[in-house]
Design a protein around this motif. Structure first.
Motif, mmCIF file in Angstrom:
data_model
loop_
_atom_site.group_PDB
_atom_site.id
_atom_site.type_symbol
_atom_site.label_atom_id
_atom_site.label_comp_id
_atom_site.label_asym_id
_atom_site.label_seq_id
_atom_site.Cartn_x
_atom_site.Cartn_y
_atom_site.Cartn_z
ATOM 1 N N ARG A 112 0.848 -1.194 0.000
ATOM 2 C CA ARG A 112 0.000 0.000 0.000
ATOM 3 C C ARG A 112 0.885 1.246 0.000
ATOM 4 N NH1 ARG A 112 -5.417 -1.450 -0.910
ATOM 5 N NH2 ARG A 112 -5.159 -3.716 -0.884
ATOM 6 N N ARG A 140 0.703 -1.926 -6.583
ATOM 7 C CA ARG A 140 -0.556 -1.894 -5.853
ATOM 8 C C ARG A 140 -1.417 -3.033 -6.385
ATOM 9 N NH1 ARG A 140 -3.372 2.307 -3.170
ATOM 10 N NH2 ARG A 140 -5.120 1.353 -2.040
ATOM 11 N N ARG A 143 -6.585 -6.549 -2.815
ATOM 12 C CA ARG A 143 -6.484 -7.645 -1.847
ATOM 13 C C ARG A 143 -7.129 -8.926 -2.368
ATOM 14 N NH1 ARG A 143 -7.585 -3.416 2.792
ATOM 15 N NH2 ARG A 143 -5.453 -3.145 3.560
ATOM 16 N N ARG A 144 -8.177 -8.794 -3.151
ATOM 17 C CA ARG A 144 -8.849 -9.987 -3.674
ATOM 18 C C ARG A 144 -7.963 -10.758 -4.652
ATOM 19 N NH1 ARG A 144 -11.122 -5.597 -6.240
ATOM 20 N NH2 ARG A 144 -10.869 -5.524 -8.515
ATOM 21 N N MET A 146 -4.487 -10.875 -4.323
ATOM 22 C CA MET A 146 -3.170 -11.107 -3.738
ATOM 23 C C MET A 146 -2.775 -12.584 -3.758
ATOM 24 S SD MET A 146 -1.772 -10.252 0.104
ATOM 25 C CE MET A 146 -2.393 -11.804 0.798
ATOM 26 N N ALA A 158 3.921 -9.799 -0.484
ATOM 27 C CA ALA A 158 2.906 -8.768 -0.278
ATOM 28 C C ALA A 158 2.975 -8.333 1.179
ATOM 29 C CB ALA A 158 1.519 -9.286 -0.616
ATOM 30 N N ASP A 160 0.688 -6.367 3.942
ATOM 31 C CA ASP A 160 -0.666 -5.856 4.139
ATOM 32 C C ASP A 160 -1.142 -6.234 5.538
ATOM 33 O OD1 ASP A 160 -3.219 -4.756 3.638
ATOM 34 O OD2 ASP A 160 -3.159 -5.469 1.563
ATOM 35 N N LEU A 163 -4.892 -10.885 6.794
ATOM 36 C CA LEU A 163 -5.970 -11.285 5.896
ATOM 37 C C LEU A 163 -6.151 -12.800 5.928
ATOM 38 C CD1 LEU A 163 -4.857 -9.144 2.809
ATOM 39 C CD2 LEU A 163 -6.752 -8.622 4.352
ATOM 40 N N TYR A 284 3.555 -11.531 3.317
ATOM 41 C CA TYR A 284 3.000 -12.757 2.741
ATOM 42 C C TYR A 284 3.881 -13.253 1.596
ATOM 43 C CZ TYR A 284 -1.303 -11.224 5.114
ATOM 44 O OH TYR A 284 -2.217 -10.823 6.049
#
Length: 312
Positions: A112, A140, A143-144, A146, A158, A160, A163, A284
């Motif tokens: 991000r 960028r 999230r869906r 990733m 990643a 973030d 999640l 991640y």
């Protein structure tokens, strides 16, 4: 004729081990010696040579006394075959060993904008000292997407919030982010302790990548039976702070980012007068990356560098 024959070979249908056999026969000049060098039986080497002859439509090696002499075609391709085999060996060697100071590779991180602003400077300073030829791409990624992009190798890592992920995706905490409130330097609330009453009565900027819905701080307010007036909803904190510098609007944002922006001038920050849980930030990666020493090296560098910019 040779060029045409080479073009007709479909590499996807060729066992590359056949070229290892070709090189051994060329080097040894004898099927028996080649078999011994390769730790294969002589019939296995003869069968491999037969397959190569079929592929190239050429004998490649012909009887010469007790040995085998290369044909003109074999002489024409031997250097290219050896060069290709050496390149493959080097590639495999690089996969098993990673020397940061000499490596030249591109890595991709999904992050991000706040993470880019706070984490990339110290990380790149470190990488320039330890691995000057490494390139890092920061993207960028929604999230869906990733998990899918990690699985397909489109991104290597990643960073973030915590999640839900499947068992193929591994993750490790980088640190925790707390929230602060930013306002312009001559705001009427500067110099005062920001109370819950001040916060609830003020007008605010909400930063979110979503089109609608409350922020973390709004959930905390609602539990107290309070709400706030949102005058602006935008997508990134930098834009929000530029607006805050020119208005009486308040911005609630991650503390690490707020501190750096305060040093740049134009705003003052103060603690958020709400009890909100710290936001855990995780790194991640796909579990297949565990077999790549280069990726594991970069992971360690990020785990060491990035928490330094997170708030305690």
């Amino acid at each position: 004729m040779v060029q045409l024959t080479m073009q007709e070979i479909n590499l996807s249908r060729v066992d590359l081990n056949l070229f290892v056999v070709f090189d051994a026969i060329y080097r040894e000049g004898n099927l028996t010696s080649a078999a011994q060098q390769l730790h294969l039986s002589q019939p296995a080497v003869s069968h491999a040579l037969a397959r190569l002859r079929e592929r190239f439509d050429d004998p490649l090696f012909e009887r010469a006394g007790k040995g085998m002499a290369p044909t003109p075609l074999a002489k024409a391709i031997v250097q290219r075959v050896r060069s290709a085999l050496q390149d493959l060996e080097s590639t495999l060697g690089e996969g098993l060993a990673f020397e940061p100071a000499e490596a030249s590779r591109v890595f991709t991180l999904a992050a991000r904008d706040v993470m880019e602003f706070t984490a990339l400077p110290p990380l790149m300073v470190h990488l320039q000292k330890t691995a000057p030829n490494i390139q890092l791409r920061s993207l960028r990624v929604p999230r869906r997407d990733m998990i899918n992009q990690l699985s397909r190798g489109q991104i290597d890592f990643a960073a973030d919030v915590l999640l839900p992920v499947n068992s193929d995706i591994e993750h490790q905490p980088l640190g925790c982010e707390h929230l602060a409130v930013a306002m312009r330097c001559d705001h009427k609330l500067v110099g005062q302790k920001l109370t819950m009453e001040h916060y609830a009565k003020a007008r605010h900027i909400l930063v979110s990548s979503r089109n609608e819905g409350p922020g973390v701080e709004d959930f905390a307010l609602s539990r107290l039976g309070l709400n706030r007036e949102i005058s602006l909803r935008c997508q990134n904190y930098y834009a929000a702070l530029q607006v805050a510098k020119e208005t009486d609007l308040l911005v609630t944002l991650p503390l690490s980012y707020a501190r750096q922006m305060e040093q740049a001038g134009g705003i003052r920050i103060t603690p958020l007068p709400l009890e909100t849980p710290a936001v855990e930030v995780h790194l991640y990666w796909h579990r297949k990356a565990n077999r790549d020493p280069a990726l594991m090296w970069l992971k360690q560098q990020m785990l060491e560098c990035l928490p330094r910019v997170m708030s305690d």
